[in-house]
Design an enzyme around this catalytic site. Structure first.
Site, mmCIF file in Angstrom:
data_model
loop_
_atom_site.group_PDB
_atom_site.id
_atom_site.type_symbol
_atom_site.label_atom_id
_atom_site.label_comp_id
_atom_site.label_asym_id
_atom_site.label_seq_id
_atom_site.Cartn_x
_atom_site.Cartn_y
_atom_site.Cartn_z
ATOM 1 N N SER A 1 -9.263 -5.908 2.840
ATOM 2 C CA SER A 1 -10.083 -5.121 1.906
ATOM 3 C C SER A 1 -9.998 -5.754 0.527
ATOM 4 C CB SER A 1 -9.559 -3.691 1.827
ATOM 5 O OG SER A 1 -10.162 -3.008 0.740
ATOM 6 N N TYR B 1 -2.032 1.374 0.305
ATOM 7 C CA TYR B 1 -3.150 0.830 1.087
ATOM 8 C C TYR B 1 -3.464 -0.592 0.626
ATOM 9 C CZ TYR B 1 -7.913 0.227 2.878
ATOM 10 O OH TYR B 1 -9.043 -0.260 3.498
HETATM 11 N N1 LIG Z 1 -15.037 1.602 5.097
HETATM 12 C C1 LIG Z 1 -14.591 0.969 4.017
HETATM 13 O O1 LIG Z 1 -15.010 1.239 2.882
HETATM 14 C C2 LIG Z 1 -13.572 -0.136 4.184
HETATM 15 C C3 LIG Z 1 -13.377 -1.008 3.113
HETATM 16 C C4 LIG Z 1 -12.435 -2.029 3.233
HETATM 17 C C5 LIG Z 1 -11.724 -2.173 4.416
HETATM 18 N N2 LIG Z 1 -11.931 -1.315 5.441
HETATM 19 C C6 LIG Z 1 -11.113 -1.491 6.648
HETATM 20 O O2 LIG Z 1 -11.945 -1.529 7.790
HETATM 21 C C7 LIG Z 1 -11.196 -1.145 8.943
HETATM 22 C C8 LIG Z 1 -12.013 -0.176 9.774
HETATM 23 O O3 LIG Z 1 -12.221 1.010 9.044
HETATM 24 P P1 LIG Z 1 -13.592 1.817 9.034
HETATM 25 O O4 LIG Z 1 -14.087 1.800 7.648
HETATM 26 O O5 LIG Z 1 -14.470 1.373 10.124
HETATM 27 O O6 LIG Z 1 -13.026 3.301 9.272
HETATM 28 P P2 LIG Z 1 -13.162 4.336 10.450
HETATM 29 O O7 LIG Z 1 -14.599 4.578 10.788
HETATM 30 O O8 LIG Z 1 -12.319 5.491 10.041
HETATM 31 O O9 LIG Z 1 -12.518 3.563 11.686
HETATM 32 C C9 LIG Z 1 -11.132 3.419 11.849
HETATM 33 C C10 LIG Z 1 -10.859 3.124 13.315
HETATM 34 O O10 LIG Z 1 -9.450 2.989 13.481
HETATM 35 C C11 LIG Z 1 -9.041 3.844 14.560
HETATM 36 N N3 LIG Z 1 -7.687 4.325 14.336
HETATM 37 C C12 LIG Z 1 -7.226 5.083 13.306
HETATM 38 N N4 LIG Z 1 -5.932 5.375 13.488
HETATM 39 C C13 LIG Z 1 -5.566 4.787 14.662
HETATM 40 C C14 LIG Z 1 -4.360 4.725 15.391
HETATM 41 N N5 LIG Z 1 -3.239 5.345 14.964
HETATM 42 N N6 LIG Z 1 -4.349 4.033 16.555
HETATM 43 C C15 LIG Z 1 -5.453 3.431 17.009
HETATM 44 N N7 LIG Z 1 -6.628 3.435 16.348
HETATM 45 C C16 LIG Z 1 -6.669 4.113 15.198
HETATM 46 C C17 LIG Z 1 -10.049 4.978 14.576
HETATM 47 O O11 LIG Z 1 -10.190 5.535 15.871
HETATM 48 P P3 LIG Z 1 -9.450 6.850 16.437
HETATM 49 O O12 LIG Z 1 -9.461 7.897 15.375
HETATM 50 O O13 LIG Z 1 -10.281 7.180 17.653
HETATM 51 O O14 LIG Z 1 -8.089 6.386 16.817
HETATM 52 C C18 LIG Z 1 -11.329 4.233 14.232
HETATM 53 O O15 LIG Z 1 -11.881 3.664 15.395
HETATM 54 C C19 LIG Z 1 -9.877 -0.581 8.418
HETATM 55 O O16 LIG Z 1 -8.859 -1.549 8.584
HETATM 56 C C20 LIG Z 1 -10.160 -0.353 6.936
HETATM 57 O O17 LIG Z 1 -8.989 -0.426 6.149
HETATM 58 C C21 LIG Z 1 -12.836 -0.301 5.360
#
Ligand SMILES: NC(=O)c1ccc[n+]([C@@H]2O[C@H](COP(=O)([O-])OP(=O)(O)OC[C@H]3O[C@@H](n4cnc5c(N)ncnc54)[C@H](OP(=O)(O)O)[C@@H]3O)[C@@H](O)[C@H]2O)c1
Length: 262
Positions: free
Chosen positions: A140, A153
């Site tokens: 990120s 984070y």
């Molecule tokens: N969206 C943003 O603005 C943003 C910006 C920078 C970086 N990121 C990074 O992108 C990545 C994906 O995030 P996203 O934005 O797509 O968020 P998201 O829609 O909340 O997706 C997160 C995923 O991780 C899974 N997860 C959460 N806790 C878990 C656990 N304990 N074990 C296994 N799976 C788990 C969730 O599935 P379940 O709940 O079904 O387990 C979900 O599939 C993350 O690493 C995040 O830090 C996101």
């Protein structure tokens, strides 16, 4: 005909991971989708199989649980069809440092760093042995920005960047491609999971645009892909400054400004 490698995606039940799953399915790759919410994974798997005629397997796992993690490690070690790991599962931080419980700190660090590192470590020897494959780690831009007030984070995401750079140095000579993808605000559920209404953010990237851009970087075999960074030279300047700093580290003696009574 060459068989495309199977893609193993963590956090595939929503957001960036689910979008990677869709894009790789369209490219004709079989998939292994990992997350806790099996119902959502099953639905996605059925849709992707139907749309793209690829094999999609679902593995329910909580990556903060050692037993679940070790099942996944075994799979990554042993299944020679898996050639691409998308290390995407992650959670964000709710509130500042003073608001964190020990349990929340543990969960955040375990998921964002320990699980990601262990999965990469499980697959890397086999990929290095075969001289092919890819490990994609989702970081990120918060990892550059202590100013954002998400210290834990951000620290986990700085870890992801450093780890990716180190792994690339170690593994690319053996034919394994490593990519760090650094999104900024992207429209996914990560925001509501920490109690923030994504619509209150001033600027947000749509998740399809983010993943498509990340895949352009992937196809170019770029080490660090920052889709929201518009001036690529900023990254080059940061890397240049870092290497310049390293060239002025002299290990044998303290700098003059730290001499007693200086
Ligand atoms: N969206 C943003 O603005 C943003 C910006 C920078 C970086 N990121 C990074 O992108 C990545 C994906 O995030 P996203 O934005 O797509 O968020 P998201 O829609 O909340 O997706 C997160 C995923 O991780 C899974 N997860 C959460 N806790 C878990 C656990 N304990 N074990 C296994 N799976 C788990 C969730 O599935 P379940 O709940 O079904 O387990 C979900 O599939 C993350 O690493 C995040 O830090 C996101």
């Amino acid at each position: 005909m060459t068989t495309l490698p199977t893609v193993f995606i963590t956090g595939a039940s929503s957001g960036i991971g689910a979008t990677y799953a869709e894009r790789f399915a369209r490219r004709g790759h079989d998939l292994i989708l990992v997350a806790r919410d099996k119902l959502r994974l099953d639905k996605l798997a059925a849709r992707l199989h139907e749309e793209s005629n690829v094999a999609v397997e679902v593995v329910q796992a909580d990556l903060t649980r050692p037993a679940d993690l070790s099942v996944l490690e075994t799979r990554l070690r042993d299944d020679a069809r898996i050639g691409i790991l998308i290390n995407n599962a992650g959670i964000a931080q709710s509130g500042g440092f003073l608001a964190q419980s020990a349990e929340a700190i543990e969960r955040l660090i375990t998921l964002n760093t320990t699980a990601l590192t262990r999965l990469a470590a499980a697959v890397a020897p086999r990929l290095a042995q075969s001289g092919t494959g890819a490990i994609v780690n989702i970081g990120s831009v918060v990892g550059f920005a202590p100013e954002f007030g998400m210290s834990i984070y951000g620290a986990t995401k700085a870890f992801v960047l450093f780890l990716s750079q180190g792994l690339s140095l170690e593994l690319s000579p053996k034919g394994v491609y490593v990519q760090a993808v650094l999104p900024a605000s992207t429209r996914t559920e990560i925001w509501e999971r920490v109690g923030i209404d994504v619509n209150t953010l001033p600027e947000v990237m749509e998740v399809g645009e983010l993943v498509d851009a990340a895949l352009v970087g992937f196809d170019r075999r770029e080490l660090v892909t920052i889709p929201p960074l518009h001036v690529a030279e900023r990254w080059d300047a940061l890397e240049g400054a870092r290497q310049g700093l390293m060239s002025d580290i002299r290990q044998a003696h303290a700098a003059e400004r730290y001499w007693p009574n200086a």
